[in-house]
Design an enzyme around this catalytic site. Structure first.
Site, PDB file in Angstrom:
ATOM      1  N   CYS A 252      11.483 -10.836 -25.345  1.00 54.56           N
ATOM      2  CA  CYS A 252      11.973 -10.501 -24.001  1.00 54.56           C
ATOM      3  C   CYS A 252      10.863 -10.424 -22.941  1.00 54.56           C
ATOM      4  O   CYS A 252      11.009 -10.947 -21.828  1.00 54.56           O
ATOM      5  CB  CYS A 252      12.746  -9.184 -24.039  1.00 54.56           C
ATOM      6  SG  CYS A 252      12.025  -7.957 -25.145  1.00 54.56           S
TER       7      CYS A 252
ATOM      8  N   HIS B 261      12.687  -4.439 -18.254  1.00 53.55           N
ATOM      9  CA  HIS B 261      11.251  -4.400 -18.552  1.00 53.55           C
ATOM     10  C   HIS B 261      10.482  -4.728 -17.264  1.00 53.55           C
ATOM     11  O   HIS B 261      10.891  -5.612 -16.493  1.00 53.55           O
ATOM     12  CB  HIS B 261      10.883  -5.475 -19.586  1.00 53.55           C
ATOM     13  CG  HIS B 261      11.357  -5.196 -20.982  1.00 53.55           C
ATOM     14  ND1 HIS B 261      11.959  -4.025 -21.372  1.00 53.55           N
ATOM     15  CD2 HIS B 261      11.279  -5.967 -22.113  1.00 53.55           C
ATOM     16  CE1 HIS B 261      12.239  -4.081 -22.662  1.00 53.55           C
ATOM     17  NE2 HIS B 261      11.847  -5.253 -23.142  1.00 53.55           N
TER      18      HIS B 261
HETATM   19  N1  LIG Z   1      17.275  -5.418 -27.284  1.00 49.72           N
HETATM   20  C1  LIG Z   1      16.508  -6.316 -26.673  1.00 49.72           C
HETATM   21  O1  LIG Z   1      16.122  -6.146 -25.502  1.00 49.72           O
HETATM   22  C2  LIG Z   1      16.084  -7.561 -27.372  1.00 49.72           C
HETATM   23  C3  LIG Z   1      15.462  -8.547 -26.613  1.00 49.72           C
HETATM   24  C4  LIG Z   1      15.054  -9.707 -27.240  1.00 49.72           C
HETATM   25  C5  LIG Z   1      15.272  -9.858 -28.590  1.00 49.72           C
HETATM   26  N2  LIG Z   1      15.879  -8.884 -29.318  1.00 49.72           N
HETATM   27  C6  LIG Z   1      16.101  -9.130 -30.743  1.00 49.72           C
HETATM   28  O2  LIG Z   1      17.488  -9.272 -30.980  1.00 49.72           O
HETATM   29  C7  LIG Z   1      17.814  -8.803 -32.290  1.00 49.72           C
HETATM   30  C8  LIG Z   1      18.910  -7.765 -32.184  1.00 49.72           C
HETATM   31  O3  LIG Z   1      18.494  -6.737 -31.308  1.00 49.72           O
HETATM   32  P1  LIG Z   1      19.487  -5.610 -30.769  1.00 49.72           P
HETATM   33  O4  LIG Z   1      18.692  -4.924 -29.728  1.00 49.72           O
HETATM   34  O5  LIG Z   1      20.833  -6.173 -30.426  1.00 49.72           O
HETATM   35  O6  LIG Z   1      19.626  -4.660 -32.084  1.00 49.72           O
HETATM   36  P2  LIG Z   1      20.872  -3.732 -32.538  1.00 49.72           P
HETATM   37  O7  LIG Z   1      21.515  -3.096 -31.360  1.00 49.72           O
HETATM   38  O8  LIG Z   1      20.324  -2.862 -33.615  1.00 49.72           O
HETATM   39  O9  LIG Z   1      21.918  -4.766 -33.153  1.00 49.72           O
HETATM   40  C9  LIG Z   1      21.761  -5.483 -34.341  1.00 49.72           C
HETATM   41  C10 LIG Z   1      23.144  -5.770 -34.909  1.00 49.72           C
HETATM   42  O10 LIG Z   1      23.038  -6.620 -36.062  1.00 49.72           O
HETATM   43  C11 LIG Z   1      23.717  -6.008 -37.169  1.00 49.72           C
HETATM   44  N3  LIG Z   1      23.072  -6.453 -38.406  1.00 49.72           N
HETATM   45  C12 LIG Z   1      21.970  -5.965 -39.018  1.00 49.72           C
HETATM   46  N4  LIG Z   1      21.690  -6.680 -40.136  1.00 49.72           N
HETATM   47  C13 LIG Z   1      22.630  -7.651 -40.222  1.00 49.72           C
HETATM   48  C14 LIG Z   1      22.906  -8.701 -41.155  1.00 49.72           C
HETATM   49  N5  LIG Z   1      22.145  -8.894 -42.231  1.00 49.72           N
HETATM   50  N6  LIG Z   1      23.968  -9.517 -40.933  1.00 49.72           N
HETATM   51  C15 LIG Z   1      24.753  -9.341 -39.845  1.00 49.72           C
HETATM   52  N7  LIG Z   1      24.559  -8.352 -38.933  1.00 49.72           N
HETATM   53  C16 LIG Z   1      23.512  -7.513 -39.123  1.00 49.72           C
HETATM   54  C17 LIG Z   1      23.589  -4.513 -36.887  1.00 49.72           C
HETATM   55  O11 LIG Z   1      24.543  -3.768 -37.640  1.00 49.72           O
HETATM   56  P3  LIG Z   1      24.274  -2.161 -37.893  1.00 49.72           P
HETATM   57  O12 LIG Z   1      24.086  -1.570 -36.524  1.00 49.72           O
HETATM   58  O13 LIG Z   1      25.513  -1.717 -38.578  1.00 49.72           O
HETATM   59  O14 LIG Z   1      23.002  -2.085 -38.688  1.00 49.72           O
HETATM   60  C18 LIG Z   1      23.878  -4.506 -35.384  1.00 49.72           C
HETATM   61  O15 LIG Z   1      25.258  -4.622 -35.120  1.00 49.72           O
HETATM   62  C19 LIG Z   1      16.499  -8.282 -32.874  1.00 49.72           C
HETATM   63  O16 LIG Z   1      15.907  -9.315 -33.646  1.00 49.72           O
HETATM   64  C20 LIG Z   1      15.673  -8.000 -31.644  1.00 49.72           C
HETATM   65  O17 LIG Z   1      14.290  -8.056 -31.913  1.00 49.72           O
HETATM   66  C21 LIG Z   1      16.313  -7.743 -28.733  1.00 49.72           C
END
Ligand SMILES: NC(=O)c1ccc[n+]([C@@H]2O[C@H](COP(=O)([O-])OP(=O)(O)OC[C@H]3O[C@@H](n4cnc5c(N)ncnc54)[C@H](OP(=O)(O)O)[C@@H]3O)[C@@H](O)[C@H]2O)c1
Length: 335
Positions: free
Chosen positions: A124, A238
């Site tokens: 990001c 950010h």
């Molecule tokens: N947030 C940001 O600003 C941002 C920006 C750029 C990139 N990212 C990247 O995007 C990804 C997700 O981030 P997020 O912020 O959305 O995290 P999050 O809110 O924790 O969401 C992740 C989701 O994926 C589910 N999950 C975990 N393991 C899984 C699997 N093996 N198969 C299917 N679903 C699964 C989780 O379920 P549970 O909650 O039940 O565990 C949750 O619903 C990460 O790789 C992060 O580094 C995030």
């Protein structure tokens, strides 16, 4: 169209973005962990049931947007490709793999032509920085970048958002420091100069992401980049203080002019009238905002900039959906 990690912070925004941009989805298949089967998400006024993210559930999928973390992506992205899907992956798993394009559409959409099934969405903080730096690089050639970030808690997903909310309420209620939840230390009323794990030379992995991803996206290994990444008690958006050194001189006025013409960028730079970007302005916004553009008098050809963007939108979901749009426009889906 599949969204993997559909219940997560980014997954939820991906689904909203598909809806908002009227993406041509015939069927939306939200995928998540097995324990979430039976839950549902709303898409275009209908409920779509969550299925488990597993190989067989990618059958018939053209595009899979992944946002469930690197472990899930390493395991499932090749399986999705095996079933005929093109994957746009939001995790760090594939970003530096030479066979995977790392794409910010405003900067290097042409790299999509080389894809072999998996396309990586950058970090990001890197996305919002390169959207602003590329137009300047094209005109004045950037030789060095020094960046300090001020990253929102939602950058760490739902747990990050909850940590700031609960800690802030507890702090105000009991009037003293609280037990940290979600980060290494209390984030409410604090800043933490530590995002992701520490690596070689005292830098964190987040900082190395900014160094390496910037070079790959800009297609220029010669740009020297150094970063300090800091978590701040902000929910969304950010911010970055960016100092650049260019080969040829570019005045702040010239930089403003070129950025005003650049896609995805909004220049907000009128200090006399107290106009500059702030993270609260990035709420529900797609643009990357830039302001405080001024000469760095300490070097021959230097500029300072202040860049703000919504980490869940341009930093994650929007960029991934823009990649998917570009894949369709260029007819680059697997046949
Ligand atoms: N947030 C940001 O600003 C941002 C920006 C750029 C990139 N990212 C990247 O995007 C990804 C997700 O981030 P997020 O912020 O959305 O995290 P999050 O809110 O924790 O969401 C992740 C989701 O994926 C589910 N999950 C975990 N393991 C899984 C699997 N093996 N198969 C299917 N679903 C699964 C989780 O379920 P549970 O909650 O039940 O565990 C949750 O619903 C990460 O790789 C992060 O580094 C995030």
């Amino acid at each position: 169209m599949a969204v993997v990690g559909a219940l997560g912070m980014v997954g939820t925004e991906m689904i909203r973005t598909l809806e908002r941009r009227n993406f041509p989805v015939h069927e939306l298949r939200p995928l998540d962990l097995p324990e979430n089967e039976g839950k549902d998400v709303e898409f275009r006024g209908q409920r779509a049931k969550i299925r488990t993210a597993s190989e067989r559930n990618f059958k018939g999928i053209d595009i899979a947007l992944f946002s469930a973390g690197a472990t899930a992506s390493l395991d499932l992205a090749p399986k999705a490709v095996g079933q005929g899907a093109v994957v746009v992956d939001n995790s760090s798993a594939w970003r530096m793999d030479p066979s995977c394009p790392l794409v910010v559409p405003e900067v290097n959409a042409d790299d999509l032509e080389q894809h072999r099934g998996i396309i990586a969405n950058p970090n990001c903080s890197t996305i919002q920085m390169v959207v602003v730096l590329k137009p300047i690089h094209d005109q004045a050639k950037i030789e060095r970048v020094v960046v300090a970030t001020y990253q929102a808690t939602t950058g760490a997903g739902q747990k990050g958002s909850l940590a700031l909310e609960r800690e802030s309420m507890q702090f105000c209620k009991v009037g003293r420091a609280v037990d940290p939840e979600g980060f290494q230390y209390q984030i409410a009323f604090n800043v933490i100069p530590h995002i992701d794990v520490f690596q070689e030379g005292g830098y964190t992995r987040e900082e190395y992401k900014m160094v390496n991803e910037t070079k790959k996206i800009m297609g220029d290994e010669s740009i020297r980049v150094t970063a300090t990444c800091v978590r701040v008690p902000v929910f969304y958006g950010h911010s970055e203080a960016v100092n650049i050194e260019t080969k040829s001189k570019m005045s702040p006025e010239a930089a403003r002019r070129v950025l005003e013409e650049s896609p995805g960028v909004v220049v907000l730079d009128d200090p006399e009238n107290l106009k500059y970007p702030m993270p609260i302005m990035s709420d529900q916004q797609d643009a990357t905002f830039v302001g405080r553009i001024r000469e760095d008098f300490s070097i021959k050809n230097g500029l300072n900039l202040w860049i703000v963007s919504n980490n869940i939108r341009k930093g994650a979901a929007l960029n991934a959906v823009q990649i998917a749009e570009e894949l369709i426009r260029r007819n680059l889906l697997n046949k």
